[in-house]
Design a protein around this motif. Structure first.
Motif, PDB file in Angstrom:
ATOM      1  N   LEU A  68     -28.974  40.897  20.763  1.00 52.31           N
ATOM      2  CA  LEU A  68     -27.943  40.336  21.649  1.00 52.31           C
ATOM      3  C   LEU A  68     -26.995  41.435  22.123  1.00 52.31           C
ATOM      4  N   LEU A  81     -22.590  36.033  29.095  1.00 56.29           N
ATOM      5  CA  LEU A  81     -23.709  36.223  28.164  1.00 56.29           C
ATOM      6  C   LEU A  81     -23.210  36.227  26.721  1.00 56.29           C
ATOM      7  N   THR A 113     -29.013  38.061  36.051  1.00 57.83           N
ATOM      8  CA  THR A 113     -29.702  39.281  36.468  1.00 57.83           C
ATOM      9  C   THR A 113     -30.065  39.257  37.946  1.00 57.83           C
ATOM     10  N   GLY A 130     -30.222  33.389  32.312  1.00 56.00           N
ATOM     11  CA  GLY A 130     -30.664  34.778  32.452  1.00 56.00           C
ATOM     12  C   GLY A 130     -30.977  35.114  33.891  1.00 56.00           C
ATOM     13  N   LEU A 140     -32.456  39.780  27.685  1.00 59.20           N
ATOM     14  CA  LEU A 140     -31.305  38.915  27.461  1.00 59.20           C
ATOM     15  C   LEU A 140     -31.708  37.571  26.873  1.00 59.20           C
ATOM     16  N   GLY A 146     -28.713  43.532  24.648  1.00 58.38           N
ATOM     17  CA  GLY A 146     -28.812  42.813  25.910  1.00 58.38           C
ATOM     18  C   GLY A 146     -27.522  42.893  26.700  1.00 58.38           C
ATOM     19  N   ILE A 147     -26.393  42.675  26.014  1.00 62.97           N
ATOM     20  CA  ILE A 147     -25.100  42.688  26.705  1.00 62.97           C
ATOM     21  C   ILE A 147     -24.811  44.087  27.251  1.00 62.97           C
ATOM     22  N   LEU A 172     -26.949  44.746  30.207  1.00 70.86           N
ATOM     23  CA  LEU A 172     -26.497  44.014  31.397  1.00 70.86           C
ATOM     24  C   LEU A 172     -25.323  44.742  32.035  1.00 70.86           C
TER      25      LEU A 172
END
Lengths: 216, 244, 222
Positions: B136, B160, C153, C149, C166, B139-140, B143
């Protein structure tokens, strides 16, 4: 004089860390055209997107019928139509289906006869059951214009509506804008080309001249 | 330009500058004290001998990894609700440290697992949840890295984080459930022998050291973010001129 | 409100019907991923039955992810996403409609294919029935969470990979409860608990994911 429907108060907009404009104030009344002018990258499109409510201003507010648009999104969007650089026309659907979807989005029942009439007025009578993929750019633009007309919105926000249109289509566009304004509608538009609109009050707004130059 | 939103990062920049030395020294002193307890005062465990001492790093790191995620979600929610720039900056500054602690927790967990269970990795519920927490975090951060526009990045990352924070307890619960079904009464970190008071004390001191360290590092990072984002403003220009 | 949702559904289903190639790719992907596993681990029937539920569930999540990156991207490219956001309908309903359409287009076919793949993996009949129920409850979760998601994105470089990064961690509970239900039936411990939890996760995703996805969509289009 009619009251102002659309007004902008102390609007500021930044992109990245560049200030595009600030302290912007103007009002647009029923039957009035606001032409937004300025060079490339000076914030014309950003201003239009702020007016639609797609983007949020850095500071300031956009008002519709005297109240901020953020508090009445659905009501405002029911009365406003936006036509941007992209047409919003689905390539795999034919023109009639595109209009059917546009009407459904606004929560209205679809009237096929009226939609066909609009498309015919746009000079698309021979393309009604062709997928939009095979239409030319100008023809797809006309499909988008038919959707604009069919929506019957009060406020039109048009970003470079004349781009890519031939002489006939430009004349048609001018006619549409004139009719809309004479019927008491409002238009906010940006354009590089000259619009020929005799007898129509035009308000001009120059954006970008207040920008602070960046550090290069 | 709205004065309020501009004034607060400027104010915070100077406040942070005054706080950083205190927290840095605090972190150093606490870490030394904590390490002294862990290596010299805490008794040798009769089952696990000296290897258990890694929990003085492992447990505080695991605590921090989860706590930092919650704090990030908190700042993200504040930023989304009140549109305050500083809270987004805090969230961004916290993420790398959170990911780092998650990684440390996993790494030390593996080091501890080898002497205890004879395997570098076991699909223990806590280790597995920790691994997903690392995903997680990654991922953040990914992003944020992918979005150039600051405003969009701030908001997207916070959204998120929020959906993650709702999901983390569910993930933990589901992994635990999955673990009990598949492994039965196998090893578990909770089954460590009951803890001596001095061990708990060591862990708490280390946890505070980690806290102080996190605050100091985050403040440094926030200051850098503030300078970068506000480089157009007069007060930042003045600071930069003074330093060059 | 009702017409708005209907319009979104009708359009996405019509578009999918006109572009069957894209639709088939996702289904074939599911079949191919699942078929690679026996080649990797060997053809022993007991072993395949043992790993079958998990493999089918993982393949289903990947197949769902493959199509998710385009949930909003195509509409973004031709400008129709802006028109949808600027319509008088609420964005949450738009997201819900698009997620529902995604499930009907890509989720339901997985349910049709899964029993055949279950036979390939030597799953007994009651396990296949449970697999169907778990996919029926679980695939909407994939579409709902995936919508978040896809919205986050939207329009980013390498958005597809990022979306996977994600969203996969968020799929973990669905995977565990879904595959666990089938495992439970095969081990004789029953599937009710797993399926109830999967159902609860579905309800929770249904209540939360569209709101976050709608907010993310507005952020991404700003």
């Amino acid at each position: 004089m009619t009251t102002s429907l659309l007004s902008v108060h102390d609007l500021a907009c930044t992109r990245g860390d560049r200030l595009l404009f600030k302290g912007l104030n103007f009002t647009v009344r029923a039957g009035e055209l606001l032409l937004v002018q300025g060079g490339n990258g000076q914030g014309k499109t950003s201003l239009l997107r702020l007016l639609t409510g797609l983007a949020r201003p850095e500071a300031g507010e956009v008002h519709w019928r005297g109240a901020s648009i953020t508090g009445q999104r659905a009501a405002y969007h029911a009365e406003m139509m936006y036509l941007g650089h992209a047409n919003g026309v689905k390539d795999d659907l034919n023109p009639v289906e595109n209009l059917r979807f546009a009407e459904g989005l606004q929560g209205r029942a679809f009237n096929p006869g009226l939609a066909t009439a609009m498309l015919e007025r746009m000079g698309l009578s021979r393309c009604l059951d062709l997928p939009c993929r095979v239409l030319s750019f100008g023809q797809r633009r006309r499909v988008a214009l038919a959707a604009l007309l069919l929506a019957g919105a009060t406020l039109w926000i048009l970003d470079e509506p004349l781009t890519g249109l031939d002489v006939h289509a430009v004349a048609l566009m001018e006619e549409l804008i004139r009719d809309h304004l004479l019927a008491g509608g409002l238009v906010v538009a940006t354009t590089h080309q000259a619009l020929n609109l005799e007898g129509i009050p035009v308000q001009r707004l120059l954006v970008g001249n207040v920008a602070i130059p960046g550090p290069a | 330009m709205n004065l309020y939103t501009y004034a607060s990062p400027a104010h915070f920049y100077h406040l942070a500058g005054r706080l950083i030395p205190w927290f840095s020294w605090g972190a150093g002193i606490l870490a030394l004290w904590g390490l002294y307890i862990s290596f010299f005062l805490a008794p040798t465990d009769f089952q696990q001998s000296e290897a258990y001492r890694i929990i003085f790093i492992h447990v505080p790191a695991a605590w921090m990894s989860m706590f930092i995620y919650l704090v990030m979600a908190f700042w993200g929610a504040i930023g989304l609700a009140f549109n305050t720039r500083l809270s987004f900056m805090m969230a961004r500054a916290l993420a790398p440290t959170g990911a780092m602690f998650t990684f440390v927790a996993l790494w030390t967990g593996a080091l501890w697992g080898k002497p205890m269970w004879g395997a570098w990795w076991v699909w223990d519920a806590r280790l597995t949840s920790e691994l997903i927490l690392l995903f997680l975090y990654v991922g953040i951060i990914a992003l944020w890295a992918a979005i150039d526009d600051i405003r969009r990045g701030d908001r997207a990352g916070s959204l998120l984080t929020l959906i993650g924070v709702i999901n983390v307890p569910i993930i933990y619960f589901s992994v635990k459930w999955w673990n009990t079904l598949h492994q039965g009464a196998s090893v578990s970190l909770t089954k460590a022998p009951s803890m001596a008071a001095i061990m708990l004390q060591g862990m708490l001191v280390m946890a505070f050291a980690a806290w102080f360290y996190t605050i100091a590092v985050v403040l440094v990072r926030v200051r850098r973010i503030i300078l970068e984002r506000e480089r157009q403003t007069e007060w930042v220009k003045a600071i930069l001129q003074k330093e060059t | 409100m009702h017409r708005f949702l209907q319009a979104v559904l009708w359009r996405d289903l019509t578009l999918a019907a006109r572009r069957r190639g894209d639709w088939l790719i996702a289904q074939f992907f599911f079949v191919m991923v699942a078929s690679l596993f026996p080649l990797g681990v060997g053809p022993e029937p007991q072993m395949l039955a043992r790993i079958g539920p998990g493999v089918l569930w993982v393949a289903a999540t990947l197949a769902s992810l493959l199509s998710l990156s385009r949930l909003f991207a195509d509409d973004h490219r031709d400008g129709s996403l802006e028109h949808m956001l600027l319509s008088s309908g609420p964005t949450v309903l738009l997201v819900l409609g698009k997620s529902l359409a995604h499930w009907l287009i890509y989720g339901i076919p997985l349910l049709v294919i899964a029993p055949v793949l279950g036979l390939q993996f030597n799953l007994p009949t009651d396990a296949i029935v449970t697999l169907e129920i778990s996919l029926l409850l679980g695939t909407p979760i994939l579409s709902l969470l995936g919508g978040v998601g896809a919205a986050l994105t939207l329009g980013l470089r390498g958005g597809g990979i990022l979306l996977t990064l994600l969203i996969l961690p968020l799929y973990v509970p669905a995977l565990i409860f879904g595959a666990g239900a089938v495992d439970g039936v095969m081990a004789g411990t029953g599937a009710e608990a797993h399926l109830s939890l999967l159902g609860a996760f579905l309800v929770l995703s249904f209540m939360i994911a569209p709101w976050i996805a709608a907010a993310a969509l507005r952020v991404s289009l700003e």
